[in-house]
Design a protein around this motif. Structure first.
Motif: not given
Length: 465
Positions: A219, A222-223, A266, A226-227, A229-230
């Protein structure tokens, strides 16, 4: 004395042997299937850094452990109490999945332990069984109040026992055990004794902790992904040209471009495109591809693109632009990167295109319904070597010509020659297009939905008739 009964209900009858055999068969069949899947799951050194792989393997290990547990328990239930093992058997037998039982008679002070309970607690079979007052001495100091509360609630309030605590074995090891039990009442309803089963759950809890820890790690990973990627997307959007779709320069040059992200989502990479109006009514056309992904790639792409704009606006020739980019990649911290690039300068007065390349697919020129790849001058990847020389080529353009620049990811899983052939096959359609935007749309319609493994850029410049 009348036969003892458990509090609130009579003693249950043991299951028939055939029923237990059927349960054992089902358990072993399922165990074999799960174990086969576990063995097929990748688990090499290359996967140790992958949180999802570690989490999957931990779940499989836990499932197999629990099924082994169930199989051994059912076998004990079918075969009944086993004879007391020898010392050698006790030393080599696993503590995993062992279940022991005990009864403390409050009327006679008699204590009865099963052989398995001696093994779980690491005590010699010849040693006397411990009374309820002596039992806390084996328990970890922090867990002693929990055991005392469970026993008190059972004997005084008639509550069932269901809890875990740690025990310190004579050999210094610490095991986690799960105790379940109930008060046994006599015919008058008074508590006559306490009965309990004790199960060693040390390995089970270890497996569960492994699942929990790997899940948390997955987790977090993944967090973080995601961060990143943003951030990469935001950085990329901030650096790429502010115009989207098409752009018409005041020198008879119609331009359109499109950035095509990887379908994976991603893989935000370092691909770029740019069109810049230069002094002297000239125009800069450039595309590039940095061999990395994520925030670092987007950051380096921003650095390269900013450098291109700054150098080109000073009138620097395309070959010299690439030479300076190469020096920048070789010297910029923290680590070296490779990139391919194409740099073109268009002079509308002479309709001449001067261009240079660094390990990049050559521009494609479409004219009168056919197309060809321009012959590339010398030039290696940016960041590959300090002694690289970059040549410069020239091409005279005509009214109605279409120039197509792209990065390697536009035609996935193909080498440069095959990619060029597929793009050149679009020549008839590009010949009937009325704008650079229509040309880009035709390219994207043909290749934009492909299952690419990387992002890509396509840029089209059309000379007004």
């Amino acid at each position: 004395m009348s036969p003892h009964v458990f509090a609130d209900r009579p003693t249950g009858q043991p299951p028939e042997r055939g029923t237990v055999d059927a349960l054992i068969s089902q358990t072993r069949r399922l165990l074999g299937e799960v174990d086969a899947v576990r063995r097929e799951t990748p688990g090499g050194a290359d996967d140790e850094a992958d949180p999802e792989s570690r989490w999957q393997r931990a779940l499989y290990e836990l499932a197999v452990h629990q099924l082994h547990d169930l199989d051994r328990h059912l076998a004990q239930l079918r075969e009944g109490p086993a004879p007391r093992p020898t010392t050698a058997e006790r030393q080599h037998s696993s503590l995993v999945s062992r279940v022991g039982s005990a009864e403390w008679n409050l009327l006679t002070d008699e204590v009865t332990w099963s052989d398995e309970l001696y093994r779980i607690l690491g005590r010699e079979p010849a040693a006397p069984a411990l009374t309820l007052d002596e039992l806390p001495a084996l328990v970890h100091r922090d867990d002693q109040p929990r055991l005392t509360a469970m026993v008190t609630d059972c004997l005084i309030d008639g509550k069932s026992i269901d809890g875990e605590f740690r025990v310190a074995r004579p050999d210094g090891s610490v095991r986690t055990v799960h105790m379940m039990g109930e008060p046994v009442l006599d015919a008058d309803g008074s508590t006559a004794s306490m009965w309990a089963v004790v199960r060693d759950v040390s390995e089970l809890r270890r497996s569960q902790r492994a699942v929990s820890e790997t899940r948390d790690s997955l987790q977090r990973q993944r967090h973080i992904a995601q961060t990143e990627h943003r951030l990469a997307v935001e950085l990329q959007e901030a650096v790429l040209p502010p115009w989207r779709g098409s752009l018409r320069l005041p020198h008879g040059l119609d331009v359109a471009a499109r950035y095509l992200p990887s379908p994976v989502g991603a893989l935000v990479g370092g691909d770029w495109y740019d069109v810049l109006e230069l002094p002297g009514r000239q125009a800069l056309l450039t595309v590039g591809d940095l061999s990395a992904h994520g925030v670092a790639a987007a950051s380096r792409m921003a650095m390269l693109l900013g450098t291109v704009r700054g150098i080109a606006v000073c009138g620097t020739a395309p070959d010299e632009v690439l030479a300076r980019l190469n020096h920048l990649l070789l010297t910029a911290p923290p680590e070296r990167s490779l990139a391919s690039a194409l740099c073109c300068r268009y002079d509308p007065a002479a309709r001449t295109l001067a261009w240079a390349q660094a390990g990049h697919p050559a521009p494609l020129l479409f004219r009168d319904g056919s197309g060809r790849a321009l012959t590339p001058p010398e030039g290696a990847l940016l960041g590959a070597a300090s002694c690289t020389r970059y040549g410069q080529a020239y091409e005279t353009l005509r009214a109605g010509d279409v120039l197509l620049l792209h990065t390697a990811g536009l035609v996935p899983r193909h080498n440069g020659d095959v990619a060029a052939e597929r793009l050149l096959a679009l020549a008839p359609g590009l010949a009937t297009a009325h704008s650079a935007q229509e040309c880009v749309d035709a390219v994207v319609d043909e290749l934009g939905t492909a299952e690419r493994e990387d992002d890509a850029c396509v840029l089209v410049a059309r000379i007004d008739p």
